[in-house]
Design an enzyme around this catalytic site. Structure first.
Site, PDB file in Angstrom:
ATOM      1  N   ASP A  48      -3.766  -1.456  -6.482  1.00 19.51           N
ATOM      2  CA  ASP A  48      -3.438  -0.469  -7.499  1.00 19.51           C
ATOM      3  C   ASP A  48      -4.544   0.575  -7.592  1.00 19.51           C
ATOM      4  OD1 ASP A  48      -2.653   0.561 -10.318  1.00 19.51           O
ATOM      5  OD2 ASP A  48      -1.126  -0.940  -9.933  1.00 19.51           O
TER       6      ASP A  48
ATOM      7  N   HIS B 239      -4.190   2.403 -15.038  1.00 25.12           N
ATOM      8  CA  HIS B 239      -2.978   1.750 -14.526  1.00 25.12           C
ATOM      9  C   HIS B 239      -3.282   0.376 -13.939  1.00 25.12           C
ATOM     10  CE1 HIS B 239       0.477   1.244 -11.673  1.00 25.12           C
ATOM     11  NE2 HIS B 239       1.147   1.833 -12.637  1.00 25.12           N
TER      12      HIS B 239
ATOM     13  N   SER C 279       6.289  -0.529 -12.989  1.00 30.67           N
ATOM     14  CA  SER C 279       4.886  -0.928 -12.808  1.00 30.67           C
ATOM     15  C   SER C 279       4.506  -2.050 -13.753  1.00 30.67           C
ATOM     16  CB  SER C 279       3.953   0.258 -13.079  1.00 30.67           C
ATOM     17  OG  SER C 279       3.768   1.041 -11.942  1.00 30.67           O
TER      18      SER C 279
END
Length: 606
Positions: free
Chosen positions: A192, A236, A533
């Site tokens: 990621d 994220h 996600s």
């Protein structure tokens, strides 16, 4: 003193025209940008794009070459590197055990390389993106080693929806049950945007990391410009990682939004170990060669689960090759990936590579499919992916407060806003179409810009009013119900505190032009996000629990167990394109896994 810049005409444009000729148009004038604000005109992504040579593709190509029986993998890699350099290319990355290199080449060099008898293929090094959506931040001010005890308040809605606490806290007392499957002994690799090494939810779980963006061993979610300016990512990767293995009771003292547990959150598999592979930059973008290298690295480090909340709309043969390799390697590594957020039929890649990758769709907290969740026949299961609460980079989430005429105004911070507090005169800048939009009331000494929504991207409006001298920005909505959160588009160290308000609040603020207004942006350590996600790490965490209960099982067995025990959607019974096999269920999956014979035996039928 305000300075003005004449544009479009020379001095001759100010001279009266001859008799009978058409009148000259009035010159277009714009105020000169205030000192120190010029950099706000180009975000870092645009600057890097401009620096790319026009004779090469910005992301280059991936070259797969024939292995040589008489040479080692490294020697064969060195030979192909020489071949690339002979045609004027620049090698970016070597992946010797997959017989691949990535490089930047001119079109002519690509043609020459394709004719090389040692080259099997030359394919685009396509872009990949994070699979998260903008989510409304909180609306009010914030509150101010693996633990086995915490608070049931840390059990998020998503955690409970996938039955995780039933696996390791069956009596719901906030204490890990002795002997329960927690993910202990299982390495989960998060591919990621990197992580925040200081976040207390993740420090105890972290084992090792690698940064494939910066080519070092520090996978921190940030970038440093040539001038030394640090840009922190949107968190994220931290959000995804904490959903999988945030530690029970570890967030004490963290900054959370009102109504949220002061201890933070706990992950689906709080006993698992974390490997971090950074492949996404601070704007959420990455390249295929980095994903390939990261998957290979995770497998070499002994990961049983790889979680990928990223993807691209088109497939890559080279990328598919590495997923198939790690799937078929011994008991295999289970790769779990997001289906995509376009709300259309057709699964993103790598999620759509069957059977080596599990494609995960998103449901809301009531178990209903999210309208953004991509669907198709490759969809395996679904997980919670709407308003999912998890950790983020410390202080990276924002909470806003606006006060006008001593009255608080409900507001939302824009994604990528700067943090801080500013008090100044409120100036109406209309649509913020250019630096002149704020009029003579603007000053380089600073002011608070009110801007109406419409016509331009928010980042364009922000750049214009910042160059006019704004030190804080309020954007008024143009519809009754404020949308799903606004964004400044990308990280930029020159942004100022920026918030949005409702249409009604905007109308009221326009009546206070000229008065002092305070805009304050504070940092939070946790935030809610939506997207496939967010669904993906829920499934990755459940897979880690199953591996923890039965480490002898193969990746294929664990995939089959998760699919067989998923909660079917009652409105469309059976496997379907929107829900796949259904909502992943941890307690049922662990229970079934424990009944399988040693080594798993035949795969459980769906």
């Amino acid at each position: 003193m305000k300075r003005w810049l004449w544009l479009g005409l020379g001095l001759s444009g100010l001279v009266a025209s001859g008799c009978g000729s058409d009148p000259k148009p009035e010159p277009v004038v714009l105020p000169q940008a205030c000192p120190g604000t010029a950099e706000a005109s180009l975000p870092s992504t645009a600057v890097s794009a401009l620096s790319t040579s026009p004779n090469t593709a910005p992301d280059g190509v991936i070259i797969t070459y024939k292995p040589k029986v008489t040479a080692s993998a490294l020697a064969a890699s060195a030979d192909i590197v020489k071949a690339v350099e002979r045609v004027g290319g620049t090698v970016k990355r070597r992946i010797p055990n997959l017989n691949m290199v990535s490089a930047r080449l001119s079109p002519e060099a690509i043609t020459a390389l394709k004719a090389n008898p040692d080259v099997l293929s030359v394919t685009p090094n396509r872009r990949v993106r994070a699979m998260a959506l903008p989510t409304p931040p909180p609306l009010a001010s914030w509150q101010g080693a693996f633990s086995t005890q915490g608070s049931v308040g840390e059990y998020t809605e998503g955690l409970k929806l996938v039955q995780a606490p039933q696996v390791w806290d069956a009596n719901n007392d906030g204490i890990i049950d002795p002997g329960a499957a927690t993910g202990e002994g299982v390495k989960v690799c998060v591919i990621d945007s990197g992580w925040d090494s200081k976040h207390p939810e993740l420090k105890a779980a972290f084992l090792k990391g690698k940064d494939f963006v910066d080519d070092d061993d520090d996978p921190t979610d940030q970038s440093v410009s040539p001038k030394g300016e640090v840009t922190v990512g949107g968190g994220h990767g931290t959000h995804v990682s904490a959903t999988i293995l945030a530690q029970l009771g570890s967030g004490s003292g963290a900054r959370v939004a009102p109504g949220e547990d002061p201890n933070g959150v706990v992950g689906v598999a709080p006993g698992a170990s974390l490997l971090v592979a950074r492949v996404l930059d601070t704007d959420g973008g990455g390249r295929t060669d980095d994903v390939i290298a990261a998957v290979d690295w995770c497998n070499s480090e002994g990961a049983r689960v790889a979680s990928l909340s990223l993807g691209a709309p088109d497939p890559s043969e080279d990328e598919q090759t590495v997923f198939e390799k790690v799937w078929n390697n011994g008991n295999g590594m289970l790769s779990v990936a997001a289906s995509g957020n376009d709300g259309k039929r057709g699964i993103a890649y790598p999620a759509a590579y069957l059977p080596s990758v599990m494609a995960v769709g998103a449901v809301d907290l009531q178990g209903t499919i999210a309208d953004f969740s991509q669907y198709g026949q490759e969809l395996s299961v679904v997980g919670p992916g709407v308003n999912v609460l998890s950790a983020t980079v410390l202080g990276a989430a924002s909470l806003s407060q606006v006060t006008a005429a001593s009255v608080p105004v409900t507001s939302r911070p824009l994604t990528y806003t700067a943090q801080g507090t500013y008090t100044g005169r409120l100036v109406n800048c209309g649509l913020g179409a250019d630096r002149a939009a704020c009029g003579e009331a603007a000053t380089c000494e600073g002011f608070v810009a009110y801007v109406d929504r419409g016509d331009l991207f928010f980042e364009e409006k922000a750049r214009n009013v910042i160059q006019a001298g704004a030190r804080a920005i309020i954007i008024g909505d143009n519809v009754e119900d404020e949308g799903p959160g606004f964004t400044l588009g990308s990280a930029n160290p020159h942004w100022v505190p920026t918030v949005s308000v409702s249409m009604a609040s905007g109308a009221a603020l326009k009546g206070l032009v000229g008065q002092e207004v305070t805009v304050s942006i504070s940092g939070l350590d946790y935030q809610r996000e939506s997207g496939t996600s967010m669904a993906t790490p829920h499934v990755s965490g459940v897979a880690a629990l199953v591996f923890s209960a039965r480490p002898d099982l193969s990746a294929a067995h664990v995939r089959a167990v998760l699919e067989k025990t998923a909660q079917d959607d009652k409105t469309t019974p059976g496997v379907d394109e929107r829900y796949g096999h259904g909502l992943v269920q941890a307690a049922k999956a662990v229970a079934l896994a424990r009944t399988l014979p040693q080594g798993g035996g035949p795969l459980p039928l769906p």
